[in-house]
Design a protein around this motif. Structure first.
Motif, PDB file in Angstrom:
ATOM      1  N   ALA A  55      -2.465  -5.410  -0.139  1.00  0.00           N
ATOM      2  CA  ALA A  55      -1.721  -6.062   0.937  1.00  0.00           C
ATOM      3  C   ALA A  55      -0.978  -7.305   0.467  1.00  0.00           C
ATOM      4  O   ALA A  55       0.069  -7.648   1.029  1.00  0.00           O
ATOM      5  CB  ALA A  55      -2.669  -6.424   2.079  1.00  0.00           C
ATOM      6  N   THR A  56      -1.498  -7.980  -0.548  1.00  0.00           N
ATOM      7  CA  THR A  56      -0.871  -9.221  -1.011  1.00  0.00           C
ATOM      8  C   THR A  56      -0.120  -9.040  -2.327  1.00  0.00           C
ATOM      9  O   THR A  56       0.282 -10.018  -2.953  1.00  0.00           O
ATOM     10  CB  THR A  56      -1.935 -10.327  -1.165  1.00  0.00           C
ATOM     11  N   ALA A 127      -2.405  -7.327  16.434  1.00  0.00           N
ATOM     12  CA  ALA A 127      -2.934  -7.797  15.154  1.00  0.00           C
ATOM     13  C   ALA A 127      -2.818  -6.714  14.084  1.00  0.00           C
ATOM     14  O   ALA A 127      -2.717  -5.525  14.376  1.00  0.00           O
ATOM     15  CB  ALA A 127      -4.401  -8.210  15.313  1.00  0.00           C
ATOM     16  N   MET A 128      -2.828  -7.147  12.838  1.00  0.00           N
ATOM     17  CA  MET A 128      -2.824  -6.243  11.698  1.00  0.00           C
ATOM     18  C   MET A 128      -4.233  -6.183  11.133  1.00  0.00           C
ATOM     19  O   MET A 128      -5.010  -7.122  11.248  1.00  0.00           O
ATOM     20  CB  MET A 128      -1.821  -6.730  10.652  1.00  0.00           C
ATOM     21  N   GLN A 129      -4.550  -5.062  10.502  1.00  0.00           N
ATOM     22  CA  GLN A 129      -5.873  -4.887   9.928  1.00  0.00           C
ATOM     23  C   GLN A 129      -5.745  -4.328   8.526  1.00  0.00           C
ATOM     24  O   GLN A 129      -4.659  -3.902   8.119  1.00  0.00           O
ATOM     25  CB  GLN A 129      -6.722  -3.971  10.805  1.00  0.00           C
ATOM     26  N   LEU A 137      -0.264  -1.400   2.865  1.00  0.00           N
ATOM     27  CA  LEU A 137       1.153  -1.337   2.509  1.00  0.00           C
ATOM     28  C   LEU A 137       2.027  -1.862   3.644  1.00  0.00           C
ATOM     29  O   LEU A 137       3.020  -2.568   3.412  1.00  0.00           O
ATOM     30  CB  LEU A 137       1.543   0.103   2.175  1.00  0.00           C
ATOM     31  N   ASN A 138       1.661  -1.547   4.876  1.00  0.00           N
ATOM     32  CA  ASN A 138       2.414  -2.049   6.020  1.00  0.00           C
ATOM     33  C   ASN A 138       2.298  -3.567   6.142  1.00  0.00           C
ATOM     34  O   ASN A 138       3.284  -4.249   6.447  1.00  0.00           O
ATOM     35  CB  ASN A 138       1.921  -1.386   7.300  1.00  0.00           C
ATOM     36  N   LEU A 139       1.094  -4.078   5.911  1.00  0.00           N
ATOM     37  CA  LEU A 139       0.902  -5.518   5.992  1.00  0.00           C
ATOM     38  C   LEU A 139       1.735  -6.229   4.932  1.00  0.00           C
ATOM     39  O   LEU A 139       2.365  -7.257   5.204  1.00  0.00           O
ATOM     40  CB  LEU A 139      -0.580  -5.850   5.833  1.00  0.00           C
ATOM     41  N   ARG A 140       1.749  -5.679   3.731  1.00  0.00           N
ATOM     42  CA  ARG A 140       2.541  -6.284   2.659  1.00  0.00           C
ATOM     43  C   ARG A 140       4.018  -6.322   3.048  1.00  0.00           C
ATOM     44  O   ARG A 140       4.679  -7.356   2.911  1.00  0.00           O
ATOM     45  CB  ARG A 140       2.347  -5.489   1.367  1.00  0.00           C
ATOM     46  N   SER A 141       4.533  -5.202   3.530  1.00  0.00           N
ATOM     47  CA  SER A 141       5.936  -5.172   3.945  1.00  0.00           C
ATOM     48  C   SER A 141       6.190  -6.139   5.094  1.00  0.00           C
ATOM     49  O   SER A 141       7.200  -6.852   5.126  1.00  0.00           O
ATOM     50  CB  SER A 141       6.334  -3.754   4.360  1.00  0.00           C
ATOM     51  N   TYR A 142       5.259  -6.166   6.041  1.00  0.00           N
ATOM     52  CA  TYR A 142       5.452  -6.984   7.238  1.00  0.00           C
ATOM     53  C   TYR A 142       5.520  -8.476   6.902  1.00  0.00           C
ATOM     54  O   TYR A 142       6.352  -9.218   7.437  1.00  0.00           O
ATOM     55  CB  TYR A 142       4.315  -6.717   8.216  1.00  0.00           C
ATOM     56  N   LEU A 143       4.648  -8.911   5.992  1.00  0.00           N
ATOM     57  CA  LEU A 143       4.660 -10.324   5.600  1.00  0.00           C
ATOM     58  C   LEU A 143       6.005 -10.702   4.988  1.00  0.00           C
ATOM     59  O   LEU A 143       6.598 -11.726   5.348  1.00  0.00           O
ATOM     60  CB  LEU A 143       3.526 -10.602   4.610  1.00  0.00           C
ATOM     61  N   ALA A 415       3.954  -9.087  -8.899  1.00  0.00           N
ATOM     62  CA  ALA A 415       5.281  -8.477  -8.928  1.00  0.00           C
ATOM     63  C   ALA A 415       5.517  -7.476  -7.814  1.00  0.00           C
ATOM     64  O   ALA A 415       6.643  -7.077  -7.573  1.00  0.00           O
ATOM     65  CB  ALA A 415       5.497  -7.795 -10.282  1.00  0.00           C
ATOM     66  N   LEU A 416       4.463  -7.054  -7.118  1.00  0.00           N
ATOM     67  CA  LEU A 416       4.598  -5.937  -6.179  1.00  0.00           C
ATOM     68  C   LEU A 416       4.954  -6.429  -4.780  1.00  0.00           C
ATOM     69  O   LEU A 416       4.231  -6.209  -3.824  1.00  0.00           O
ATOM     70  CB  LEU A 416       3.289  -5.126  -6.155  1.00  0.00           C
ATOM     71  N   ARG A 417       6.056  -7.113  -4.677  1.00  0.00           N
ATOM     72  CA  ARG A 417       6.472  -7.628  -3.375  1.00  0.00           C
ATOM     73  C   ARG A 417       7.684  -6.849  -2.878  1.00  0.00           C
ATOM     74  O   ARG A 417       8.758  -7.410  -2.643  1.00  0.00           O
ATOM     75  CB  ARG A 417       6.737  -9.125  -3.433  1.00  0.00           C
ATOM     76  N   LEU A 418       7.496  -5.552  -2.733  1.00  0.00           N
ATOM     77  CA  LEU A 418       8.564  -4.650  -2.337  1.00  0.00           C
ATOM     78  C   LEU A 418       8.439  -4.279  -0.864  1.00  0.00           C
ATOM     79  O   LEU A 418       7.340  -3.998  -0.383  1.00  0.00           O
ATOM     80  CB  LEU A 418       8.528  -3.367  -3.180  1.00  0.00           C
ATOM     81  N   ILE A 419       9.546  -4.264  -0.168  1.00  0.00           N
ATOM     82  CA  ILE A 419       9.578  -3.781   1.214  1.00  0.00           C
ATOM     83  C   ILE A 419      10.125  -2.355   1.145  1.00  0.00           C
ATOM     84  O   ILE A 419      11.319  -2.117   1.332  1.00  0.00           O
ATOM     85  CB  ILE A 419      10.449  -4.684   2.102  1.00  0.00           C
ATOM     86  N   ILE A 420       9.250  -1.418   0.867  1.00  0.00           N
ATOM     87  CA  ILE A 420       9.668  -0.036   0.645  1.00  0.00           C
ATOM     88  C   ILE A 420       9.899   0.690   1.960  1.00  0.00           C
ATOM     89  O   ILE A 420      10.833   1.482   2.094  1.00  0.00           O
ATOM     90  CB  ILE A 420       8.622   0.710  -0.204  1.00  0.00           C
TER      91      ILE A 420
END
Length: 460
Positions: A55-56, A127-129, A137-143, A415-420
């Motif tokens: 997620a991060t 809320a996200m979980q 993966l959704n949380l990472r994109s959402y942030l 490095a994995l800060r992609l909004i795929i």
């Protein structure tokens, strides 16, 4: 009937869920004269303790997920069916699934847990979980989507809400994601968003109890709290999240925190399956079992891991919902199946506490071991890394994770800060109840009995 499974004269043991418990049980039955059938809604096992790193942006999803069929390659008595479980028909010794009915001689529920929102509907809807790979993966994109929006807005209040993150739940999961977010705020976000004043990004940890890391020792609780405060996390202890409205998380009738990033890590329920008698479902939706992990009142249905509610004199509230408990119950049940085949008496489950640990950040971790042994800091951090690395399934995953951790340690970068796959908040919520416990749950949906939720707050 039986979805093209081979007919056999050997007893068929059907396991629902391939999390820690289901995986270990199936592997331990490899040399037994039985047919092992595992049902899961996903074709992979994922390592839930590291979901927060996905997620991060510290790890990619395929670093912690491994194909189920590949895990059991070469085990001739193993069969896998990817399906949603709809209900159990114990009268016919049958599991009803989305791909057809599967008969069993013995049935094992290893369905894990679901998020418990304690009846807070506004929070459940928004809320996200972090209970599954898609969640992470959704949380990472959402942030990162919210940081992109923060660049564009001219409203200072809205910009602050897009940058703020609130984590509810001070157990290991809540503490670990807060630490990871704090490191991301320090090392990653300033590189990507130099136009934003990241010093204004606030990270809050809300915990209803008096301490963080409640299940751990007093020493670890105090050290964990110190680590969090040193990393700039705002702690709100003895605080209850009440509702979430208009980008505001209320923790009293009038007091609130502005945030568009609300992460729920405050509680879990068992993931029981339709078809079991109402009286065997506990108030926290775990399944009541005896000391042999047999479902109360059932002859050939068992439950292990998070979904199993085994109440004893030593554990009047049931064993904790932890991976070591799940693994040991699976090992004991595998041994008991061997005894059952030989006509021998089943042995009761005895839990061997091997300790607990939590990581807060680089060189910051706390470890409790039996014998009242506690340590933290760099040694605790190395211990946490080693234990989790060795527990990962698959040599490839171990190598990739080790390399990723090494690069992150020396470069202070993720490095994995992609909004795929961008999505709106309602897209995330549409998945709740479907992927919330994807790491173990094979059920399509769970229709709970009429009982008020009363599960203890568990952060991990």
């Amino acid at each position: 009937m039986d979805t093209n499974l081979p007919q056999t004269s050997q007893p068929r043991i059907v396991i629902i869920g391939c999390g820690f418990a289901g995986l270990r049980l199936a592997k331990d039955l490899a040399k037994s004269p039985v047919q092992v059938v595992v049902i899961d809604r996903n074709n992979y096992h994922n390592f839930q303790p590291l979901l927060y790193q996905v997620a991060t942006g510290a790890l990619e999803a395929d670093s912690i997920a491994y194909p189920i069929r590949k895990i059991f390659a070469g085990q001739p008595n193993f069969f896998f069916r990817m399906a949603d479980v709809e209900r159990i028909d114990s009268g016919r010794n049958t599991v009803v699934t989305s791909v057809g009915d599967i008969g069993y001689d013995h049935l094992v529920l290893a369905t894990g847990s679901l998020t418990n929102f304690f009846g807070l509907e506004s929070i459940e809807q928004n809320a996200m979980q972090i209970k599954s790979v898609p969640n992470s993966l959704n949380l990472r994109s959402y942030l990162f989507q919210n940081f992109e929006k923060a660049l564009l807005t001219e409203d200072p209040g809205q910009r602050q809400a897009l940058m703020n993150v609130v984590v509810v739940g001070g157990g290991p999961t809540g503490v670990e994601i807060c630490g990871s977010l704090a490191e991301m705020r320090r090392d990653v976000l300033p590189q990507d968003y130099p136009e934003l004043d990241l010093k204004k990004m606030e990270i809050y940890l809300i915990e209803s109890g008096a301490e963080v890391l409640g299940p751990m020792s007093k020493e670890s609780q105090e050290k964990g709290k110190t680590y969090l405060e040193d990393m700039g996390i705002h702690l709100r202890l003895n605080t209850h999240a009440q509702r979430y409205e208009d980008g505001k998380l209320y923790y009293s009738d009038t007091e609130f925190i502005r945030t568009q990033n609300l992460i729920w890590a405050a509680g879990v329920n068992g993931a029981a399956i339709d078809g079991l008698p109402e009286e065997v479902i506990a108030r926290n939706k775990r399944v009541n079992v005896d000391t042999q992990n047999r479902v109360v009142g059932q002859r050939n249905v068992y439950a292990i891991g998070d979904v199993a509610n085994m109440v004893t004199e030593e554990m009047p509230r049931g064993y904790p919902m932890l991976a070591p408990v799940a693994i040991q119950q699976a090992e004991q049940l595998a041994d008991n199946f061997q005894r059952l085949l030989k006509g021998e008496e089943l042995k009761p489950f005895k839990y061997l506490n091997k300790g607990s640990m939590a990581i807060v950040g680089r060189n910051r971790a706390v470890v409790d071991l039996p014998g009242d042994l506690h340590f933290s800091g760099f040694l605790g951090w190395l211990t946490w890394l080693f234990v989790h690395l060795m527990t990962l399934v698959g040599f490839r995953n171990k190598v990739i994770t080790f390399i990723s951790w090494g690069i992150s340690y020396f470069s202070s970068d993720k490095a994995l800060r992609l909004i795929i796959r961008p999505y709106k908040r309602h897209d995330f919520n549409d998945q709740q109840g479907v992927v919330a416990a994807e790491h173990k749950v094979a059920t399509a949906q769970y229709h709970p009995p009429v009982a008020a939720p009363n599960a203890p707050v568990v952060g991990g």
